[in-house]
Scaffold this active site. Structure first.
Site, PDB file in Angstrom:
ATOM      1  CG  ASP A 110       1.623  -0.859  -0.306  1.00  0.00           C
ATOM      2  OD1 ASP A 110       1.646  -0.607  -1.562  1.00  0.00           O
ATOM      3  OD2 ASP A 110       2.473  -0.788   0.587  1.00  0.00           O
TER       4      ASP A 110
ATOM      5  CG  ASP B  34       5.495  -1.384  16.209  1.00  0.00           C
ATOM      6  OD1 ASP B  34       4.661  -0.756  16.173  1.00  0.00           O
ATOM      7  OD2 ASP B  34       6.560  -1.259  15.810  1.00  0.00           O
TER       8      ASP B  34
ATOM      9  CG  HIS C 280       3.541   3.196   1.976  1.00  0.00           C
ATOM     10  ND1 HIS C 280       3.242   1.911   1.956  1.00  0.00           N
ATOM     11  CD2 HIS C 280       2.766   3.766   2.843  1.00  0.00           C
ATOM     12  CE1 HIS C 280       2.250   1.540   2.721  1.00  0.00           C
ATOM     13  NE2 HIS C 280       1.960   2.595   3.405  1.00  0.00           N
TER      14      HIS C 280
ATOM     15  CG  HIS D 132       9.409   3.371   2.731  1.00  0.00           C
ATOM     16  ND1 HIS D 132       8.789   4.358   2.207  1.00  0.00           N
ATOM     17  CD2 HIS D 132       8.505   2.407   2.750  1.00  0.00           C
ATOM     18  CE1 HIS D 132       7.421   4.220   1.695  1.00  0.00           C
ATOM     19  NE2 HIS D 132       7.351   3.106   2.058  1.00  0.00           N
TER      20      HIS D 132
ATOM     21  CG  ASP E 235       4.551   0.427  -1.797  1.00  0.00           C
ATOM     22  OD1 ASP E 235       4.960  -0.635  -1.583  1.00  0.00           O
ATOM     23  OD2 ASP E 235       4.092   1.466  -0.969  1.00  0.00           O
TER      24      ASP E 235
ATOM     25  CE1 TYR F 211       3.623  -4.566   4.378  1.00  0.00           C
ATOM     26  CE2 TYR F 211       2.303  -2.951   3.308  1.00  0.00           C
ATOM     27  CZ  TYR F 211       3.575  -3.194   3.531  1.00  0.00           C
ATOM     28  OH  TYR F 211       4.593  -2.661   3.517  1.00  0.00           O
TER      29      TYR F 211
ATOM     30  CG  ASP G   1       6.211   4.181  10.644  1.00  0.00           C
ATOM     31  OD1 ASP G   1       6.682   4.933  11.242  1.00  0.00           O
ATOM     32  OD2 ASP G   1       4.916   3.930  10.505  1.00  0.00           O
TER      33      ASP G   1
HETATM   34  N1  Q9C Z   1      -0.574   2.810   9.300  1.00  0.00           N
HETATM   35  C1  Q9C Z   1       6.092  -0.455   2.538  1.00  0.00           C
HETATM   36  O1  Q9C Z   1       5.017  -0.672   2.014  1.00  0.00           O
HETATM   37  N2  Q9C Z   1       3.627   2.957   8.282  1.00  0.00           N
HETATM   38  N3  Q9C Z   1       6.411   0.226   3.782  1.00  0.00           N
HETATM   39  C2  Q9C Z   1       2.683   2.367   8.999  1.00  0.00           C
HETATM   40  C3  Q9C Z   1       0.443   2.347  10.102  1.00  0.00           C
HETATM   41  C4  Q9C Z   1       4.782   2.238   7.555  1.00  0.00           C
HETATM   42  C5  Q9C Z   1       5.072   0.822   4.443  1.00  0.00           C
HETATM   43  C6  Q9C Z   1       1.736   3.174   9.637  1.00  0.00           C
HETATM   44  C7  Q9C Z   1       4.355   1.853   6.168  1.00  0.00           C
HETATM   45  C8  Q9C Z   1       5.539   1.373   5.673  1.00  0.00           C
HETATM   46  C9  Q9C Z   1       7.288  -1.122   1.893  1.00  0.00           C
HETATM   47 ZN    ZN Z   2       4.077   0.358   0.729  1.00  0.00          ZN
END
Ligand code: Q9C
Ligand code: ZN
Length: 674
Positions: free
Chosen positions: A266, A21, A175, A136, A173, A306, A93
């Protein structure tokens, strides 16, 4: 009370993605391993206190999740691979694994352990290294690699268990932690701040409620602060600008009893999700800037991140700062980008009805517009490999001098100083000669033996700072003005390119600031005579007096710190005249703590002999790393003071990028056409 906790358990590395994935493949066990190994190899893990970790109870999980959701997740250890994949598909996700329920309970348990150890005073602050992340996840849903909302649960736990009425959650973060927002959007006792990659809603999780006008609901209106980044590539300057112009003013006004950080890395350079350009060192500063709130009660909880090297470096920067080591060197801080200016101005404007610190903003109604030049298009198509090719210099070590503070005060005042503070002994012949030279060059009027001795002490402290034997110095002097110019001249001629002088008081400081190597910021209540503003001289002037703490803090956070960070001094000299009242002690202490973010924490404090012993005490404590005392929730700043500050900002903004404002059409819009 001191010490930092590190909460970690290898068990949380024992789950991973079991199928292909591309969305979830970045969330790996390695994330936790490299973070922990980096802390060990840098000797940081050994300096933290460790505590046994436990699983959260069901009762605790139910503080932020529904019974139905808990029951569903509880079944996942018993599902087959195919069943796990199907179960996963109802959420966005995220992936499940037979051991993720166990790990998720440990992640919540670890976060609660951290909060408990901080709240009961076993440590001052700490970090929990956890997987899965939490911000999230929602009442009824897993989302974005998150199963249970670690930080939200810990915040509710802290509210209930310690009867707290003001908790601040800072989500750095990249996001949007929409799960945390949903949990507290009607709750005025939890202030949630999040910045996040948004790109006008074209970035995951694509929510309208992540925009700057998501301010909270009902009683919680104003207690949710979203700062959307509408471009990638944000830098240290943009992040600092957001802290100085949005988060810190609100945080100080709110006066939290506990600060929790949703610490995703991130948002750092090299991350395949964030695509931002802030260096790992910035997290040292963001951490430091939050450490003087809530009497230092600060809990950092891992979320995303990441890029393995960026993540590990950022975690180390954060923990090293929690431990009190000198703040890192930041490369070239300056103007935020236009898009950041615009986002910040929008947040400030939309929150002006909720926060006193934004009240003075005059703005027209905000219209959301998607700027054509913001649509860069292809960035989202970049592959992971491309971001992993990005290189940046490895953060420098941040060695702490063996002595945190040296002090020279009279015998009566020795008891005022914190433990571990070095008293200056014999002065070496070299410094005695040096002091004489300085006197002959800069203070011919100084003829008495006592003053010369004091000058020897100042020189000796400065030399110890230069030689990295001592980090800070505090000296009581007979005449601050004579000594500040001697100290500055000596420093500039022997080891620093730039010196920041912060003076609290009304008299004119006889300092030559012409060559731009000295930045003098004077906090005063009398309008100074003559030139009001040249690059190296600025007066933060409070016509209605310094007892108006709300205005003074505003000036410190929105003007003084931005200028200071941009100036990037090699030494900070803090000067306090005699006439300051007890009332000003907490403000001075906070100022002292915050200024420790500059010049790798190297500070010389010169206090006028005869000043209040409480001032000596507070200065010593702050220079030794104690968090400043709470100022109490700040009220409305006095209008006349704020007008004077805005006038000063207008004069200064052409020289300091971090003082710029734009985004809405108003009389304060620096980019409005004449
Ligand atoms: N570009 C946290 O950083 N989306 N979660 C990925 C692919 C999911 C991030 C999309 C990102 C989740 C904790
Ligand atoms: Zn994040």
């Amino acid at each position: 009370m001191s010490g930092s906790a590190l909460i970690y358990d290898k068990e949380m590395t024992r789950y991973k993605l079991l199928w292909t994935d591309p969305v979830c493949e970045i969330e790996t066990p390695e994330r936790l391993m490299v973070s922990y190994e980096a802390l060990k190899s840098k000797g940081l893990e050994q300096r933290c206190e460790s505590f046994p970790i436990r699983e959260a109870t069901e009762e605790e999980i139910l503080l932020a999740h529904s019974k139905e959701y808990l029951e569903a997740v509880k079944q996942t250890p018993h599902l087959s691979l195919e069943e796990l994949r199907t179960f996963t598909q109802q959420y966005s996700d995220v992936y499940f694994h037979p051991n993720i329920y166990h790990c998720a309970k440990m992640a919540v348990g670890a976060t609660i352990q951290l909060v408990d150890n901080v709240m009961t005073g076993k440590v001052r602050n700490g970090m929990a290294l956890v997987r899965p992340p939490g911000h999230h996840s929602q009442r009824n849903a897993a989302n974005g690699f998150c199963v249970f909302n670690n930080v939200a649960i810990a915040a509710v736990h802290a509210k209930n268990h310690y009867n707290l009425s003001r908790i601040l959650i800072v989500d750095w973060d990249i996001h949007h932690g929409q799960g945390v927002q949903y949990c507290f959007e009607e709750d005025p006792s939890v202030l949630y701040f999040s910045w996040h990659r948004y790109e006008h809603r074209s970035f995951w999780p694509y929510l309208a409620e992540s925009d700057f006008d998501g301010v909270g609901k009902g009683k919680g209106a104003g207690f949710n602060i979203n700062l959307p980044w509408n471009k990638v590539g944000m830098t240290n300057s943009d992040y600092l600008y957001a802290f100085f112009q949005v988060l810190l003013p609100v945080a100080y006004e709110f006066d939290p009893e506990l600060v929790l950080i949703c610490a995703g890395f991130d948002s750092a350079i090299g991350d395949p999700e964030g695509h931002m350009c802030a260096s790992p060192e910035i997290f040292g500063h963001l951490t430091h800037l939050l450490m003087s709130l809530a009497k230092g009660r600060l809990c950092v909880v891992l979320e995303g991140g990441y890029n393995m090297s960026s993540l590990a470096q950022s975690v180390c920067q954060t923990v090293q700062t929690l431990l009190g080591d000198p703040t890192p060197v930041l490369a070239s801080v300056g103007s935020p980008c236009h898009s950041a200016l615009e986002s910040v101005q929008n947040v400030r404007a939309v929150h002006q009805n909720y926060w006193n610190c934004f009240k003075h903003i005059v703005s027209e109604p905000i219209t959301k517009c998607c700027r054509m030049e913001d649509r860069d298009g292809d960035e989202n198509n970049e592959t992971k490999d491309q971001t992993e090719d990005i290189v940046w210099p490895e953060p420098l070590l941040r060695p702490a001098p063996p002595v945190r503070m040296a002090a020279v005060v009279s015998t009566e005042l020795k008891d005022c100083l914190p433990e571990g503070c070095q008293q200056l002994g014999e002065i070496s012949q070299m410094y005695i000669e040096e002091a004489k030279k300085i006197r002959n060059n800069h203070a011919q009027g100084m003829t008495d033996e006592k003053s010369l001795q004091c000058l020897q002490n100042v020189v000796s402290v400065l030399e110890k700072i230069k030689n990295k034997e001592v980090r800070n110095g505090l000296v009581l002097v007979p005449d601050v003005f004579v000594f500040v110019s001697c100290a500055v001249q000596h420093t500039l001629s022997s080891y620093c390119d730039r010196v920041l002088v912060v003076y609290v008081g009304d008299d004119t400081v006889p300092l030559d600031t012409q060559d731009g190597r000295v930045l003098l910021v004077q906090i005063c209540s009398k309008e100074p005579e003559g030139e009001k503003c040249v690059r190296s001289l600025s007066f933060l002037h409070f016509p209605q007096g310094l007892h108006d703490r709300a205005s003074v803090m505003q000036a410190v956070l929105c003007l003084l710190l931005p200028m200071a960070y941009e100036f990037d001094p090699g030494l900070v000299v803090q000067v306090l005249g005699k006439c300051n009242s007890k009332q000003e002690v907490p403000i001075w202490a906070q100022l002292t703590s915050l200024l420790q973010g500059l010049a790798q924490g190297k500070t010389l404090a010169l206090l006028q002999r005869g000043c209040d012993p409480e001032m000596v005490n507070a200065t010593g404590a702050s220079l030794s790393g104690s968090p400043g005392p709470s100022l109490g929730p700040l009220g409305t700043p006095l209008a006349e003071n704020m007008e004077a500050l805005e006038a000063q900002r207008q004069r200064l903004k052409s020289q300091w990028g971090l003082l710029l404002k734009t985004g809405v059409s108003s009389i304060f819009n620096d980019f409005a056409k004449p």
